[in-house]
Motif scaffolding. Structure first.
Motif, PDB file in Angstrom:
ATOM      1  N   UNK A 136     -64.265  80.415 -64.491  1.00 50.80           N
ATOM      2  CA  UNK A 136     -63.134  79.805 -63.783  1.00 50.80           C
ATOM      3  C   UNK A 136     -62.308  78.954 -64.741  1.00 50.80           C
ATOM      4  N   UNK A 137     -62.986  78.157 -65.574  1.00 48.14           N
ATOM      5  CA  UNK A 137     -62.269  77.299 -66.525  1.00 48.14           C
ATOM      6  C   UNK A 137     -61.457  78.143 -67.506  1.00 48.14           C
ATOM      7  N   UNK A 138     -62.042  79.218 -67.990  1.00 51.46           N
ATOM      8  CA  UNK A 138     -61.324  80.086 -68.928  1.00 51.46           C
ATOM      9  C   UNK A 138     -60.137  80.752 -68.252  1.00 51.46           C
ATOM     10  N   UNK A 139     -60.304  81.112 -66.992  1.00 51.69           N
ATOM     11  CA  UNK A 139     -59.209  81.730 -66.238  1.00 51.69           C
ATOM     12  C   UNK A 139     -58.038  80.762 -66.073  1.00 51.69           C
ATOM     13  N   UNK A 140     -58.350  79.491 -65.802  1.00 51.25           N
ATOM     14  CA  UNK A 140     -57.301  78.475 -65.658  1.00 51.25           C
ATOM     15  C   UNK A 140     -56.555  78.295 -66.971  1.00 51.25           C
ATOM     16  N   UNK A 141     -57.314  78.238 -68.081  1.00 45.79           N
ATOM     17  CA  UNK A 141     -56.698  78.061 -69.397  1.00 45.79           C
ATOM     18  C   UNK A 141     -55.756  79.220 -69.717  1.00 45.79           C
ATOM     19  N   UNK A 142     -56.178  80.458 -69.418  1.00 48.87           N
ATOM     20  CA  UNK A 142     -55.344  81.631 -69.670  1.00 48.87           C
ATOM     21  C   UNK A 142     -54.094  81.612 -68.795  1.00 48.87           C
ATOM     22  N   UNK A 143     -54.253  81.187 -67.551  1.00 49.52           N
ATOM     23  CA  UNK A 143     -53.113  81.122 -66.636  1.00 49.52           C
ATOM     24  C   UNK A 143     -52.081  80.101 -67.122  1.00 49.52           C
ATOM     25  N   UNK A 144     -52.559  78.931 -67.587  1.00 54.28           N
ATOM     26  CA  UNK A 144     -51.654  77.910 -68.126  1.00 54.28           C
ATOM     27  C   UNK A 144     -50.872  78.464 -69.311  1.00 54.28           C
ATOM     28  N   UNK A 145     -51.582  79.167 -70.184  1.00 59.19           N
ATOM     29  CA  UNK A 145     -50.948  79.730 -71.377  1.00 59.19           C
ATOM     30  C   UNK A 145     -49.887  80.757 -71.001  1.00 59.19           C
ATOM     31  N   UNK A 146     -50.188  81.647 -70.059  1.00 53.62           N
ATOM     32  CA  UNK A 146     -49.233  82.687 -69.654  1.00 53.62           C
ATOM     33  C   UNK A 146     -48.003  82.075 -68.979  1.00 53.62           C
ATOM     34  N   UNK A 147     -48.228  81.092 -68.128  1.00 50.02           N
ATOM     35  CA  UNK A 147     -47.098  80.463 -67.441  1.00 50.02           C
ATOM     36  C   UNK A 147     -46.118  79.850 -68.440  1.00 50.02           C
ATOM     37  N   UNK A 148     -46.680  79.200 -69.456  1.00 55.01           N
ATOM     38  CA  UNK A 148     -45.819  78.562 -70.459  1.00 55.01           C
ATOM     39  C   UNK A 148     -45.143  79.574 -71.374  1.00 55.01           C
ATOM     40  N   UNK A 149     -45.924  80.531 -71.887  1.00 53.03           N
ATOM     41  CA  UNK A 149     -45.418  81.429 -72.925  1.00 53.03           C
ATOM     42  C   UNK A 149     -44.637  82.623 -72.380  1.00 53.03           C
TER      43      UNK A 149
END
Length: 222
Positions: free
Chosen positions: A114-127
């Motif tokens: 779950x934590x890794x999924x959140x981190x990836x989602x944050x990255x995609x939203x920004x980039x």
């Protein structure tokens, strides 16, 4: 994880005695006498002198959840600054994993996923979608680690220890208090004395358990 800053006085008991000596019309130029006077004040229960000793420190690597609890102890006009979710890159944030989770391999895999999924989602939203960092950061959980600079007087800190060293306190808060005690003990001998004698669970301070559901360390008041 706890750094005591240089602005924290090395001789807190001596400082207490110096401040009390002003009001007693005593000679405050003698450090030994100031120390003895400060010790007399705190052993006699005159703890207002503790409010003249500030502890300035950095708390780093604790969860945002426990720092929110930390903020509830607002007596004595403490102040603090916390790491910003608007400006700090949290696309690969660190986080706290509870002991109950690490003790179960399957549960730990779910938690980590779950934590890794959140981190990836944050990255995609920004980039990919150019979502501002401050908006993408809304996905961050309370389990992420954070950093604060904190200042409060020692009376506030001691009162906090009574509640947060209790067995019934949240596990991470108990660890945070123990880390602070360890850092203060290493800071100076006067701090070691204060932490060893006054940073105690409320049952030790009261002489009996005040909780409705006791851990059994101390008996209930008769």
């Amino acid at each position: 994880m706890v750094t005591i800053l240089n602005e924290t006085p090395q001789k807190p008991i001596t400082l207490m005695g110096e401040r009390a000596g002003v009001c007693w019309g005593a000679d405050i130029r003698n450090s030994d006498k100031n120390y003895k006077r400060g010790l007399e004040c705190i052993t006699s229960g005159h703890h207002r002198v503790m409010e003249y000793v500030n502890v300035e420190m950095i708390l780093d690597g604790y969860s945002a959840r426990v720092i929110r609890e930390w903020y509830t102890h607002i007596g004595g006009a403490p102040t603090r600054l916390q790491a910003s979710t608007r400006y700090i890159n949290y696309k690969e944030f660190s986080y706290v994993t509870p002991p109950a989770v690490t003790g179960n391999k399957e549960a730990e895999e779910i938690y980590k996923g779950v934590m890794e999924s959140i981190a990836k989602a944050c990255s995609r939203l920004e980039e990919e979608y150019q979502i501002p960092r401050e908006d993408a950061a809304m996905l961050l959980p309370l389990g992420m680690t954070t950093r604060i600079v904190d200042k409060r007087n020692v009376r506030n800190l001691i009162e906090m220890s009574h509640q947060r060293l209790c067995t019934r306190a949240y596990w991470e808060y108990r660890q945070l208090m123990k880390d602070i005690m360890e850092a203060l003990c290493a800071y100076s001998e006067e701090w070691r004395y204060l932490t060893e004698h006054y940073f105690v669970p409320k049952c030790e301070a009261a002489g009996y358990c005040t909780e409705k559901k006791s851990c059994g360390r101390k008996g209930k008041q008769e």
